[in-house]
Design an enzyme around this catalytic site. Structure first.
Site, short mmCIF file in Angstrom:
data_model
loop_
_atom_site.label_atom_id
_atom_site.label_comp_id
_atom_site.label_asym_id
_atom_site.label_seq_id
_atom_site.Cartn_x
_atom_site.Cartn_y
_atom_site.Cartn_z
N VAL A 129 0.75 -1.32 0.06
CA VAL A 129 0.01 0.16 0.06
C VAL A 129 1.06 1.32 0.09
CG1 VAL A 129 -2.05 -1.05 1.02
CG2 VAL A 129 -0.36 -0.25 2.55
N CYS A 130 2.09 1.06 -0.32
CA CYS A 130 2.99 2.38 -0.51
C CYS A 130 3.02 2.71 -1.88
CB CYS A 130 4.57 1.95 0.10
SG CYS A 130 5.39 3.35 0.53
N ILE A 131 3.13 4.05 -2.09
CA ILE A 131 3.38 4.69 -3.62
C ILE A 131 4.63 5.36 -3.51
CG2 ILE A 131 0.88 3.96 -4.12
CD1 ILE A 131 -0.04 7.01 -3.55
#
Length: 325
Positions: A172-174
């Site tokens: 869930v890291c961008i």
């Protein structure tokens, strides 16, 4: 430098020396304590809460409590009252220094403190490590997150007892999309690169998609592995339950997402829905058995025997160059 990640590396088996994987010891030591597994749930609001942390500590697992909308001092007090070790997260802003002052004033010292910011190779982290070492010298200080050998050397020299490696490889890291920086897509290489200079434990943080990735992390230098998505979505998980077409899901979002911050400002995380996986205890038992199997495939009996195996990079020219490294 070789560039690879969890999905294109496989470890090579060695002659098995045990009759059953149950003979293999998956435990690991971090600081003054030993834990049943080299894994720690990510310190995120949709992964851990006070209840889960107390259960983990009571059952021999490591944990790190998140630092969002939480009274850290009360948390330490409650964990110690329950006979459990306390492991908290701090940032590097004034309220975090105020928390340290309150802990000192009340005579409380958490056993573990994780300085937890997205870009941990920073003067602000250096200052916080120094403050912790001065005021809470008994605490085991973990600092991160970082991605380079230079950062590891600095953090260790500044006084960190362990470092956390991984900038943006999580599900869930961008960060890499928003900034162009990070270890997404080469997290395992970054871990290997950092481990070459490390003299203290490394916690590999992010990019774990299967239990076999735990063994790969240990092979390339991690002492502990921080995992978010595999631990999100359990019955006990604090994420909100959402029903879609009759199927139950739990919310899972990044610490730097607008869902976590409550505002759309400097966002480096996103929200996804994880299918509900059942009970956390069952997942941990399965993880332990899988790590024990990994140890047996490594030809060893203890966790760190995994570090002795050779590996292949899929899609490369051959396996030979990776033997005995």
């Amino acid at each position: 430098m070789e560039i690879f990640d969890y999905d294109n590396v496989l470890l090579l088996p060695r002659k098995c020396r045990v009759e059953s994987r149950s003979e293999c010891d998956a435990s690991v030591t971090l600081g003054q304590r030993s834990f049943r597994l080299p894994v720690v749930p990510a310190n995120m609001k949709t992964v851990v809460d006070e209840k889960i942390c107390r259960w983990l500590a009571s059952n021999g697992y490591f944990y790190v409590m998140h630092r969002f909308d939480l009274d850290n001092v009360q948390f330490v007090r409650d964990m110690h009252a329950a006979g459990c070790f306390a492991s908290i997260s701090l940032g590097v802003k004034q309220p975090d220094y105020d928390t340290v002052d309150r802990l000192v004033a009340e005579g409380l010292c958490p056993e573990y403190i994780t300085i937890d910011i997205a870009h941990g190779h920073a003067d602000t982290v250096k200052a916080m490590i120094a403050y912790l070492k001065q005021h809470l010298p008994q605490a085991f200080v973990i600092a991160g997150n970082v991605a380079t050998p230079e950062a590891i050397i600095d953090l260790e020299n500044w006084g960190a007892d362990a470092t956390k490696v991984g900038v943006g490889p999580g599900k869930v890291c961008i960060t890499k999309l928003k900034t162009g920086f990070g270890t997404g897509g080469w997290q395992l290489s970054a871990l290997k690169w950092c481990a070459r200079v490390a003299t203290k434990p490394i916690i590999a943080d992010g990019g774990i998609r299967s239990h076999g990735d735990i063994a790969k992390s240990i092979r390339f230098g991690a002492t502990m592995v921080m995992i978010g998505s595999l631990f999100a979505g359990h019955e006990e998980s604090p994420g909100k339950t959402v029903e879609v077409d009759g199927e139950q899901f739990k919310e899972y979002y990044g610490s730097a997402s607008d869902f976590n911050k409550g505002e759309y400002k400097h966002v480096e995380g996103k929200r996804i829905l994880e299918p509900i996986k059942g009970r956390l205890a069952d997942t941990l038992v399965e993880m332990e058995q899988d790590v024990q199997s990994s140890i047996s495939y490594s030809g060893g009996r203890r966790l760190m025997d995994i570090r002795k195996v050779n590996y292949v990079i899929l899609g490369g020219d051959n396996a030979g160059e990776h033997l005995l490294m």
